[in-house]
Write a protein that holds these residues in place. Structure first.
Motif, PDB file in Angstrom:
ATOM      1  N   ILE A 162       0.839  -1.207   0.000  1.00 53.34           N
ATOM      2  CA  ILE A 162       0.000   0.000   0.000  1.00 53.34           C
ATOM      3  C   ILE A 162       0.869   1.251   0.000  1.00 53.34           C
ATOM      4  N   GLY A 163       1.967   1.210   0.778  1.00 51.95           N
ATOM      5  CA  GLY A 163       2.878   2.346   0.823  1.00 51.95           C
ATOM      6  C   GLY A 163       3.489   2.650  -0.543  1.00 51.95           C
ATOM      7  N   ILE A 164       3.858   1.595  -1.272  1.00 50.15           N
ATOM      8  CA  ILE A 164       4.435   1.773  -2.602  1.00 50.15           C
ATOM      9  C   ILE A 164       3.387   2.342  -3.563  1.00 50.15           C
ATOM     10  N   LEU A 165       2.165   1.819  -3.481  1.00 49.47           N
ATOM     11  CA  LEU A 165       1.091   2.300  -4.360  1.00 49.47           C
ATOM     12  C   LEU A 165       0.754   3.762  -4.081  1.00 49.47           C
ATOM     13  N   LEU A 172      -0.021   6.459  -8.064  1.00 51.18           N
ATOM     14  CA  LEU A 172      -1.438   6.328  -7.722  1.00 51.18           C
ATOM     15  C   LEU A 172      -2.226   5.583  -8.794  1.00 51.18           C
ATOM     16  N   ILE A 173      -1.783   5.697 -10.051  1.00 54.61           N
ATOM     17  CA  ILE A 173      -2.488   5.026 -11.143  1.00 54.61           C
ATOM     18  C   ILE A 173      -2.495   3.515 -10.945  1.00 54.61           C
ATOM     19  N   PHE A 174      -1.449   2.991 -10.295  1.00 50.32           N
ATOM     20  CA  PHE A 174      -1.353   1.545 -10.086  1.00 50.32           C
ATOM     21  C   PHE A 174      -2.362   1.049  -9.059  1.00 50.32           C
ATOM     22  N   ILE A 175      -2.902   1.978  -8.240  1.00 45.47           N
ATOM     23  CA  ILE A 175      -3.948   1.586  -7.296  1.00 45.47           C
ATOM     24  C   ILE A 175      -5.158   1.072  -8.061  1.00 45.47           C
ATOM     25  N   VAL A 176      -5.457   1.743  -9.181  1.00 40.01           N
ATOM     26  CA  VAL A 176      -6.592   1.349 -10.003  1.00 40.01           C
ATOM     27  C   VAL A 176      -6.253   0.144 -10.862  1.00 40.01           C
ATOM     28  N   ILE A 177      -5.040   0.132 -11.429  1.00 39.31           N
ATOM     29  CA  ILE A 177      -4.659  -0.909 -12.380  1.00 39.31           C
ATOM     30  C   ILE A 177      -4.467  -2.269 -11.719  1.00 39.31           C
TER      31      ILE A 177
END
Length: 205
Positions: A162-165, A172-177
């Motif tokens: 979560i910290g990396i995301l 932040l885009i990787f949170i969705v992807i």
């Protein structure tokens, strides 16, 4: 070419990323009506277990099947989760506005840990076993204490992910992807090991 052999590390890496993207996409799609987040999460764990165990299949088809089968349990779990999270949110608001003493702070921390322990394996359990929702929650709590070391390592890994995301605006885009799919896949990996140990223990009992 060796690079594209099914046994090559490159092929496995590409396959893993593709499966993760597909799993995450299914979770997002079926979670759009927020009431279905619980069923979608249980379905995601069902598919994640199959991927980890190397069981080939069609991710969307398997996800849809698991979603339909676990709609009721997943929805009840989601309602319980939402109420617990909202209750903890209100607790934080009260702590911030007041001047809580050490006992109140300790109680809040204990309550937070209890909520996490009660839910962390509840969704994977619902995807893996037939049981009542409250039994899944109780068993999740018990498994966390029975396998405390593995659970704490899992929590640490999830926090790091979560910290990396959330590292910066670019990540932040990787949170969705891949975000939800990654967290589900990570938790499923630990849950599978714990469930296997618990099943073996029950057989020998």
């Amino acid at each position: 070419m060796a690079f594209f052999s099914p046994e090559s590390k490159l092929y496995k890496a590409i396959s893993f990323i593709g499966n993760l993207l597909a799993l995450n996409g299914c979770w997002l799609l079926f979670s759009l009506p927020l009431v279905s987040v619980g069923a979608s999460t249980v379905a995601a764990y069902s598919v994640a277990f199959k991927l980890i165990e190397g069981k080939e299949g069609y991710i969307f088809r398997d996800f849809l099947k698991a979603f339909k089968e676990n709609w009721k349990h997943g929805t009840i779990l989601w309602i319980i989760t939402a109420v617990a999270v909202y209750g903890f949110y209100l607790d934080i608001q009260i702590l911030q506005k007041g001047e809580p003493g050490i006992p109140v702070i300790v109680i809040s921390i204990v309550a937070f840990v209890a909520i996490v322990f009660a839910l962390v394996y509840a969704y994977p359990l619902s995807a893996r076993y037939e049981n009542k929702v409250l039994n899944h929650i109780r068993n999740s709590f018990l498994l966390c204490f029975a396998h405390l070391g593995k659970t704490l390592v899992l929590m640490l890994i999830l926090v790091l992910e979560i910290g990396i995301l959330l590292w910066n605006i670019h990540t932040l885009i990787f949170i969705v992807i891949i975000g939800p799919g990654l967290l589900v896949y990570t938790t499923a990996g630990t849950a599978r090991k714990i469930f296997a140990l618990n099943d073996e223990k029950n057989k020998s009992a």
